[in-house]
Motif scaffolding. Sequence first.
Motif, PDB file in Angstrom:
ATOM      1  N   GLU A  54       0.846  -1.197   0.000  1.00 18.20           N
ATOM      2  CA  GLU A  54       0.000   0.000   0.000  1.00 18.20           C
ATOM      3  C   GLU A  54       0.877   1.242   0.000  1.00 18.20           C
ATOM      4  OE1 GLU A  54      -2.568  -0.228   3.397  1.00 18.20           O
ATOM      5  OE2 GLU A  54      -3.614  -1.997   2.641  1.00 18.20           O
ATOM      6  N   GLU A  55       0.580   2.171  -0.862  1.00 16.72           N
ATOM      7  CA  GLU A  55       1.294   3.450  -0.874  1.00 16.72           C
ATOM      8  C   GLU A  55       1.007   4.188   0.427  1.00 16.72           C
ATOM      9  OE1 GLU A  55       3.353   4.522  -3.383  1.00 16.72           O
ATOM     10  OE2 GLU A  55       2.983   2.655  -4.477  1.00 16.72           O
ATOM     11  N   ASP A  56       1.995   4.918   0.935  1.00 14.22           N
ATOM     12  CA  ASP A  56       1.854   5.710   2.163  1.00 14.22           C
ATOM     13  C   ASP A  56       2.427   7.115   1.933  1.00 14.22           C
ATOM     14  OD1 ASP A  56       1.257   6.371   4.806  1.00 14.22           O
ATOM     15  OD2 ASP A  56       3.029   5.379   5.625  1.00 14.22           O
ATOM     16  N   PRO A  57       1.835   7.870   0.978  1.00 10.35           N
ATOM     17  CA  PRO A  57       2.409   9.162   0.594  1.00 10.35           C
ATOM     18  C   PRO A  57       2.403  10.205   1.709  1.00 10.35           C
ATOM     19  CG  PRO A  57       0.230   8.910  -0.360  1.00 10.35           C
ATOM     20  CD  PRO A  57       0.596   7.582   0.266  1.00 10.35           C
ATOM     21  N   ASP A  58       1.482  10.104   2.642  1.00 12.47           N
ATOM     22  CA  ASP A  58       1.392  11.074   3.740  1.00 12.47           C
ATOM     23  C   ASP A  58       2.116  10.585   4.993  1.00 12.47           C
ATOM     24  OD1 ASP A  58      -0.146  12.807   2.148  1.00 12.47           O
ATOM     25  OD2 ASP A  58      -1.970  11.691   2.653  1.00 12.47           O
ATOM     26  N   ILE A  59       2.855   9.519   4.884  1.00 13.38           N
ATOM     27  CA  ILE A  59       3.613   8.848   5.946  1.00 13.38           C
ATOM     28  C   ILE A  59       2.782   8.592   7.208  1.00 13.38           C
ATOM     29  CG2 ILE A  59       5.852   9.581   5.015  1.00 13.38           C
ATOM     30  CD1 ILE A  59       6.156  11.434   7.484  1.00 13.38           C
ATOM     31  N   ASP A  60       1.525   8.277   6.998  1.00 17.95           N
ATOM     32  CA  ASP A  60       0.635   8.000   8.132  1.00 17.95           C
ATOM     33  C   ASP A  60       1.026   6.725   8.871  1.00 17.95           C
ATOM     34  OD1 ASP A  60      -0.860  10.290   7.644  1.00 17.95           O
ATOM     35  OD2 ASP A  60      -2.282   9.220   6.346  1.00 17.95           O
ATOM     36  N   PHE A  61       1.310   5.647   8.124  1.00 17.81           N
ATOM     37  CA  PHE A  61       1.628   4.379   8.790  1.00 17.81           C
ATOM     38  C   PHE A  61       2.943   4.467   9.549  1.00 17.81           C
ATOM     39  CE2 PHE A  61       3.583   0.202   9.102  1.00 17.81           C
ATOM     40  CZ  PHE A  61       2.576  -0.505   9.733  1.00 17.81           C
ATOM     41  N   ILE A  62       3.996   4.986   8.927  1.00 14.34           N
ATOM     42  CA  ILE A  62       5.281   5.060   9.623  1.00 14.34           C
ATOM     43  C   ILE A  62       5.196   6.027  10.801  1.00 14.34           C
ATOM     44  CG2 ILE A  62       6.339   6.835   8.147  1.00 14.34           C
ATOM     45  CD1 ILE A  62       8.130   3.785   9.728  1.00 14.34           C
ATOM     46  N   SER A  63       4.341   7.030  10.719  1.00 17.01           N
ATOM     47  CA  SER A  63       4.136   7.935  11.858  1.00 17.01           C
ATOM     48  C   SER A  63       3.418   7.203  12.994  1.00 17.01           C
ATOM     49  CB  SER A  63       3.362   9.179  11.431  1.00 17.01           C
ATOM     50  OG  SER A  63       4.167   9.961  10.561  1.00 17.01           O
ATOM     51  N   LYS A  64       2.492   6.331  12.652  1.00 12.83           N
ATOM     52  CA  LYS A  64       1.832   5.493  13.663  1.00 12.83           C
ATOM     53  C   LYS A  64       2.865   4.605  14.368  1.00 12.83           C
ATOM     54  CE  LYS A  64      -1.712   1.879  13.684  1.00 12.83           C
ATOM     55  NZ  LYS A  64      -2.643   1.147  12.816  1.00 12.83           N
ATOM     56  N   MET A  65       3.813   4.061  13.597  1.00  9.60           N
ATOM     57  CA  MET A  65       4.873   3.234  14.178  1.00  9.60           C
ATOM     58  C   MET A  65       5.809   4.089  15.046  1.00  9.60           C
ATOM     59  SD  MET A  65       4.253   0.138  13.199  1.00  9.60           S
ATOM     60  CE  MET A  65       2.601   0.713  13.583  1.00  9.60           C
TER      61      MET A  65
END
Length: 131
Positions: A87-98
């Motif tokens: 899944e693309e994460d252009p707004d870096i939402d997932f890595i920010s959650k991590m």
Amino acid sequence: MIPESHADLVAWETKSFAHVATIGPGGQPHTSPVWFEWDGSHINFSLTKSRQKYRNLQRDRKVSFSIMDPEDPYRYIEVRGELVDIEEDPDIDFISKMAKKYIGRDRYPWHREGDERVVMKVKPTDISGMG
């Protein structure tokens, strides 16, 4: 699929690292630690498209994780699986959650202009544990 005896190692509250192993271009193993999330059916982790792990998984979707208990290094779980989605994460939402989980930061602090982040979703196929 994660045995109850080791469910705490993948729980959101536990800051276990997953050492992810992929197969390199010459057939050699490539291993490195990653932040991860267990969503109940997949192990999810973040990569940039420039990473060797990303290129390895484009070629061969087989992957293995070793997740060690941060309180007892002799207790771990190995999860073997296959990449089933990217899944693309252009707004870096997932890595920010991590980043929130692992370092208490609301936003991933090491993002660089031009990084193309994706979320790798791995479906477990085989699980074993020790300790």
